[in-house]
Scaffold this motif. Structure first.
Motif, PDB file in Angstrom:
ATOM      1  N   ILE A 323      -2.633   7.034  12.419  1.00  0.00           N
ATOM      2  CA  ILE A 323      -2.784   6.055  13.251  1.00  0.00           C
ATOM      3  C   ILE A 323      -1.583   4.832  12.850  1.00  0.00           C
ATOM      4  O   ILE A 323      -0.814   4.377  13.510  1.00  0.00           O
ATOM      5  CB  ILE A 323      -4.126   5.179  13.152  1.00  0.00           C
ATOM      6  N   THR A 324      -1.528   4.748  11.576  1.00  0.00           N
ATOM      7  CA  THR A 324      -0.203   3.793  10.985  1.00  0.00           C
ATOM      8  C   THR A 324       0.906   4.166  11.424  1.00  0.00           C
ATOM      9  O   THR A 324       1.832   3.499  11.619  1.00  0.00           O
ATOM     10  CB  THR A 324      -0.330   3.675   9.447  1.00  0.00           C
ATOM     11  N   LEU A 331       4.150   1.049   4.655  1.00  0.00           N
ATOM     12  CA  LEU A 331       3.307   0.611   3.441  1.00  0.00           C
ATOM     13  C   LEU A 331       3.981  -0.733   2.916  1.00  0.00           C
ATOM     14  O   LEU A 331       3.283  -1.602   2.468  1.00  0.00           O
ATOM     15  CB  LEU A 331       3.710   1.599   2.174  1.00  0.00           C
ATOM     16  N   LYS A 332       5.244  -1.061   3.087  1.00  0.00           N
ATOM     17  CA  LYS A 332       5.735  -2.284   2.778  1.00  0.00           C
ATOM     18  C   LYS A 332       5.356  -3.504   3.456  1.00  0.00           C
ATOM     19  O   LYS A 332       5.110  -4.577   2.912  1.00  0.00           O
ATOM     20  CB  LYS A 332       7.323  -2.296   2.589  1.00  0.00           C
ATOM     21  N   ASP A 333       4.943  -3.266   4.819  1.00  0.00           N
ATOM     22  CA  ASP A 333       4.574  -4.187   5.569  1.00  0.00           C
ATOM     23  C   ASP A 333       3.314  -4.859   5.153  1.00  0.00           C
ATOM     24  O   ASP A 333       2.901  -5.855   5.178  1.00  0.00           O
ATOM     25  CB  ASP A 333       4.243  -3.482   7.034  1.00  0.00           C
ATOM     26  N   THR A 334       2.465  -4.029   4.451  1.00  0.00           N
ATOM     27  CA  THR A 334       0.977  -4.335   3.975  1.00  0.00           C
ATOM     28  C   THR A 334       1.022  -5.094   2.292  1.00  0.00           C
ATOM     29  O   THR A 334       0.102  -5.281   1.920  1.00  0.00           O
ATOM     30  CB  THR A 334       0.081  -3.264   3.750  1.00  0.00           C
ATOM     31  N   LYS A 335       2.225  -5.246   1.759  1.00  0.00           N
ATOM     32  CA  LYS A 335       2.178  -5.731   0.333  1.00  0.00           C
ATOM     33  C   LYS A 335       1.743  -7.177   0.509  1.00  0.00           C
ATOM     34  O   LYS A 335       2.088  -7.944   1.274  1.00  0.00           O
ATOM     35  CB  LYS A 335       3.764  -5.472  -0.050  1.00  0.00           C
TER      36      LYS A 335
ATOM     37  N   THR C 318      -7.505   0.816   1.707  1.00  0.00           N
ATOM     38  CA  THR C 318      -7.545  -0.224   0.929  1.00  0.00           C
ATOM     39  C   THR C 318      -6.650  -1.521   1.510  1.00  0.00           C
ATOM     40  O   THR C 318      -6.574  -2.572   1.228  1.00  0.00           O
ATOM     41  CB  THR C 318      -6.854  -0.180  -0.513  1.00  0.00           C
ATOM     42  N   LYS C 319      -5.909  -0.960   2.344  1.00  0.00           N
ATOM     43  CA  LYS C 319      -5.060  -1.942   3.096  1.00  0.00           C
ATOM     44  C   LYS C 319      -5.281  -2.316   4.442  1.00  0.00           C
ATOM     45  O   LYS C 319      -4.724  -2.999   5.415  1.00  0.00           O
ATOM     46  CB  LYS C 319      -3.407  -1.388   3.160  1.00  0.00           C
ATOM     47  N   LEU C 320      -6.792  -1.877   4.956  1.00  0.00           N
ATOM     48  CA  LEU C 320      -7.292  -2.155   6.308  1.00  0.00           C
ATOM     49  C   LEU C 320      -7.455  -3.766   6.553  1.00  0.00           C
ATOM     50  O   LEU C 320      -6.880  -4.138   7.736  1.00  0.00           O
ATOM     51  CB  LEU C 320      -8.634  -1.750   6.457  1.00  0.00           C
ATOM     52  N   ILE C 326      -1.876  -7.874  10.508  1.00  0.00           N
ATOM     53  CA  ILE C 326      -0.598  -7.544  11.152  1.00  0.00           C
ATOM     54  C   ILE C 326      -0.681  -7.419  12.691  1.00  0.00           C
ATOM     55  O   ILE C 326      -0.056  -7.552  13.404  1.00  0.00           O
ATOM     56  CB  ILE C 326       0.089  -6.204  10.539  1.00  0.00           C
ATOM     57  N   LEU C 327      -1.836  -6.625  13.084  1.00  0.00           N
ATOM     58  CA  LEU C 327      -2.303  -6.437  14.312  1.00  0.00           C
ATOM     59  C   LEU C 327      -2.846  -7.520  15.092  1.00  0.00           C
ATOM     60  O   LEU C 327      -2.983  -7.455  16.135  1.00  0.00           O
ATOM     61  CB  LEU C 327      -2.799  -5.061  14.464  1.00  0.00           C
TER      62      LEU C 327
END
Lengths: 335, 335, 335
Positions: A323-324, A331-335, C318-320, C326-327
């Motif tokens: 999905i991602t 991954l870097k977007d979620t830091k 863990t990043k949900l 972001i969304l």
């Protein structure tokens, strides 16, 4: 067992407001206690029960005394005072006079009381005022301190050591061989003989049907003040720091070191060779698979759902990585 | 216990480089071992400890011998050689001469050593050089092979069979009734009597406080070489293949068949009626709820998080299905 | 043990179609049963096995009788009838004549059969036709009803009560101290003495190596008809409603109340102070951390994955929370 309220106040160091001469013969909750029973309140949310209680007396703290219509025992920590009072009303099982003991002549038992069926090995040393109930097996070279209570069918294997004032509940096994095996070229396992022991400090309590394995070379260590519940497994070479509490059904794998004053919930699984620092709380049924360096509260279990909702959530969870990618999230977007 | 290094080399089939005459009286880690202790190294990452060790000798493999400044025992598998050497230094508990045994006259115990409090039923057959420690209960028709070690308070129920060279650690129960119940029209449960037994092969080890249930009609089977840790539950009719290892606190539900050489981590839950093929590794605390047909490593537990992060992750997880609908992602997109 | 088929039909209330005079000497599955064995079918999907069976007779329901080529025992609930028949073929362990009992003279044992090594405390009352196997410890004031079977090495601690027709499997502990502790100002734990007991109803079965703790002030209650498997932990003050079944390795924390006719799977963790209503099914290895007010099936465990897939899924999980930001998905969108 009946005590004057004044005597109870004295024994727990409480300030008595009211009649020191009334007889107290038991403990009960605020809503059920009668005029000869003692109750306690440790949380303001039960204040209505305090106001309406028929208890002969209530243990409470300063900030609730104005709502108490009955005799009060003022203390700074009502729950702790309650814990102390419970022991005044505990009935103990009678330990029958043992007529079939197997005690090695080299053992020094001081004045220990032993129930029937106990087996005491060579060079065992037991401190003062310690009690062993029925069918306990204490193997060679074990040392048990003063004022310990070893319940029925407990097994303490060779060389292990307990400090003073320890309680071991029924059927627990201390010092059994650890689960260490080496593979040969035929994929067969060869057991490692465990040369270490279990060393337990003072004021330790271990629940029923638990198992604490001896160390491989060094010792498994349970430090003073540790409280362990039922059906807990502690593997070879684990070290548990002072005053840590471990709830039922938890398992701690080999060589993990846990700090002081931790609270480990029930059915927690902790994998091997980890370090968990002091003052860590792990909520029940979590899995710990990495070091914890920062005190705090940690959790890790899948939330309970109606079964059909779980099936959908689980199915999408297995597809999260795809999905991602569809959404082009990096991954870097979620830091 | 002291051995010449040359004798140890001979016993484990190692090539000795150095002085065969030095006395070895124990085993210790590289960093703690003294001149009369033996150590081992099985992983290159500890090479600095090897260089600096004060050990009298070190077990190691060819590729590390140049870094060894002390006597070396060269072997192809140092961890396996270490496992073998530990047994030379193990002290055993003395088994007291039993003076209150209950042995049925029809039992054939060969030269078994029995501790106090053992109860041996009708037609029990025990092989050569087998030891039972204190308070063991061996029920009618049980067969135990040669060279077995049955620890204290172990219970082996009627008809069960153990092969040769098995070790059962304290307080485990082999052959108890399985958990099979039928519901009647009033929603009351009726227990099924379990007519099968437990059949255990050779070289099996079972930990402390474990429970292995007998089969309903067929037998529960633990094949040769299986190693089972503490507090493990194995339900009726389970079959465990050769040389599989099962860590502590794992539970395997009824009729599941597990292959050979599997490694099942601690606190794994395996549901009933599954087939797991050979050479499968299940990481600790995972749940297995489907057949596994392909060898490999499998995992399934919720990652540990700080509690507040867990609450958020769990909350969004329960909404994953709705989120995919908002995003208009279809299952086929994720194939 | 051999019975005429007609006698079996009579005992289980089945309608016999066929030869009432054949001898039945055992039970087996449809595919393995021979001409003197009885089998059963409870599910249409095994209909081919029924057609091809060599069994001397088969227990089945009306809707399968036309596919039965052998003698048939017609019943409305074949699985229940099978459960009843298993008891006809069960062999029991012989209980040896005990020669070293410790029985307090104040105990009333009626005609109880006791194995060797049992210890019976003061004022114990045991009903009619109850059996205790070897090494059981029954503490002061315990009451056990009629027709109970207490297996070897079971410990029932002071004051606890069992109803009629209960079975306790080996090495379980009933009535041990609960895990209640109060912290003092030095972060030391003080144990609470547990003044309640365990009260168990009729027709209760408890598995091997389980532990049921006594209540703090009120009692821990296991109501009639409850079935509990191996290695289960039930904490202080828990209440389990009638006919609830609890599979192996489950743990229930303090003061939780579970309704009637629930089915709790294996290795389920239920946290403390919860209420679970009647007729709830919890699937194996789930964690229950909230009240359940609605009957139904609930699940909560992380799906098993190949290890590498699990690492990715866990990482994104863990990043949900960040991904939803972001969304730009809001909680209200997912209602």
């Amino acid at each position: 067992m009946t005590y004057k309220l004044g005597l109870i106040a004295e024994k727990i160091g409480a300030e008595l407001i009211g009649d020191s001469e009334i007889d107290i013969n038991g403990i009960n909750s605020l809503s059920k206690a009668n005029a000869n029973q003692l109750s306690y309140i440790a949380n303001k949310k039960y204040i209505d029960s305090l106001v309406n209680t028929n208890a002969g007396a209530v243990i409470l703290s300063e900030n609730m005394k104005n709502d108490c219509k009955t005799n009060a025992l003022l203390v700074s920590n009502p729950y702790l005072a309650f814990a102390k009072v419970t022991h005044f009303f505990k009935s103990n099982n009678t330990i029958p006079k043992a007529n079939n003991l197997n005690i090695d002549p080299s053992a020094n038992l001081n004045n220990a009381v032993l129930g029937p069926g106990c087996v005491i090995g060579k060079n065992v040393l037991i401190g003062k005022n310690t009690t062993l109930e029925s069918n306990c097996i204490i193997e060679d070279n074990v040392r048990i301190g003063n004022e310990c209570h070893i319940s029925s069918s407990v097994i303490i294997q060779r060389d292990c050591q307990l400090g003073n004032n320890c309680t071991i509940l029924p059927s627990s096994v201390i010092g059994s061989e650890g689960f260490g095996n080496a593979l040969d070229e035929n994929k067969c396992w060869h057991r490692i003989a465990h040369l270490g022991k279990v060393v337990i400090g003072d004021n330790v309590c271990i629940g029923s049907n638990s198992a604490i394995d001896r160390g491989t070379i060094d010792d498994t260590q349970i430090h003073s003040g540790v409280k362990i519940d039922n059906l807990v497994h502690i593997a070879h070479n684990v070290v548990i720091g002072e005053n840590t509490a471990i709830a039922a059904k938890t398992g701690i794998a080999g060589s993990t070191v846990i700090g002081k004053r931790c609270m480990i919930g029930g059915m927690v699984g902790i994998v091997g060779h980890l370090n968990i620092t002091d003052d860590v709380t792990i909520n029940a049924t979590s899995t710990v698979n990495r070091d914890i360096k920062k005190p705090g509260i940690y959790t890790g279990f899948f939330p309970l759902m109606p079964h059909n909702a779980w099936k959908k959530a689980g199915m999408w969870l297995t597809k999260l990585d795809k999905i991602t990618r569809i959404l082009n999230i990096k991954l870097k977007d979620t830091k």
